[in-house]
Design a protein around this motif. Structure first.
Motif, PDB file in Angstrom:
ATOM      1  N   LEU A   1      16.744  -2.929 -19.663  1.00  0.00           N
ATOM      2  CA  LEU A   1      17.068  -3.846 -18.450  1.00  0.00           C
ATOM      3  C   LEU A   1      16.790  -5.460 -18.935  1.00  0.00           C
ATOM      4  O   LEU A   1      15.746  -5.713 -19.668  1.00  0.00           O
TER       5      LEU A   1
ATOM      6  N   CYS B   1      20.509  -8.766 -13.665  1.00  0.00           N
ATOM      7  CA  CYS B   1      19.948  -7.980 -14.503  1.00  0.00           C
ATOM      8  C   CYS B   1      21.051  -6.973 -14.860  1.00  0.00           C
ATOM      9  O   CYS B   1      21.603  -6.023 -14.286  1.00  0.00           O
TER      10      CYS B   1
ATOM     11  N   ALA C   1      21.950  -3.732 -17.381  1.00  0.00           N
ATOM     12  CA  ALA C   1      21.533  -2.409 -18.007  1.00  0.00           C
ATOM     13  C   ALA C   1      22.251  -2.326 -19.007  1.00  0.00           C
ATOM     14  O   ALA C   1      23.666  -2.383 -19.227  1.00  0.00           O
TER      15      ALA C   1
ATOM     16  N   CYS D   1      13.181  -7.053 -13.065  1.00  0.00           N
ATOM     17  CA  CYS D   1      14.259  -5.755 -12.493  1.00  0.00           C
ATOM     18  C   CYS D   1      13.728  -4.197 -13.035  1.00  0.00           C
ATOM     19  O   CYS D   1      13.031  -4.441 -13.868  1.00  0.00           O
TER      20      CYS D   1
ATOM     21  N   GLY E   1      12.577  -4.722 -16.814  1.00  0.00           N
ATOM     22  CA  GLY E   1      13.097  -5.587 -17.695  1.00  0.00           C
ATOM     23  C   GLY E   1      11.931  -6.659 -18.272  1.00  0.00           C
ATOM     24  O   GLY E   1      10.741  -6.368 -17.948  1.00  0.00           O
TER      25      GLY E   1
END
Length: 125
Positions: free
Chosen positions: A4, A22, A24, A95, A116
């Motif tokens: 993330l 954010c 992924a 995140c 993250g």
């Protein structure tokens, strides 16, 4: 394993707005509930907002009516629109994704299986 990566933090004056993102990557099959947490200097990390598959957004009381969490259709990007920012919103924003209960008020930090690196939000008065 999913990775993330947050972006969109910055410095704003009180009353201003920011939009965090954010992204992924990696094994996105491991994405479960997704959400935003924040940690201010000297304070514990706290949940801000959560969402599952783009549905059922939920918020901490201190951001209700000001922040909006959303997710793209592919679930690969998570957003946090932050309006009417206050100095007390100053924090590092993270995140995260986890399995189980999606309520941001109930999720335990040790339930999160991916974080993250964080993005800094600074709100000046």
């Amino acid at each position: 394993q999913v990775q993330l990566a947050e972006s969109g933090g910055g410095s704003v004056q009180a009353g201003g707005s920011l939009r965090l993102s954010c992204a992924a990557s990696g094994d996105t099959r491991s994405l479960g509930c997704m959400g935003w947490f924040r940690q201010a200097p000297g304070k514990e990390r706290e949940g801000v907002a959560g969402i599952l598959n783009g549905l059922s957004p939920n918020y901490a009381d201190f951001v209700k009516g000001r922040f909006t969490i959303s997710q793209d259709n592919a679930r690969s990007t998570l957003y946090l629109q932050m309006n009417s920012l206050k100095p007390e919103d100053t924090a590092m924003y993270y995140c995260a994704t986890w399995w189980g209960v999606c309520s941001i008020a109930k999720v335990a930090l040790n339930a999160v299986h991916a974080w993250g690196q964080g993005t800094l939000v600074t709100v000046s008065s």
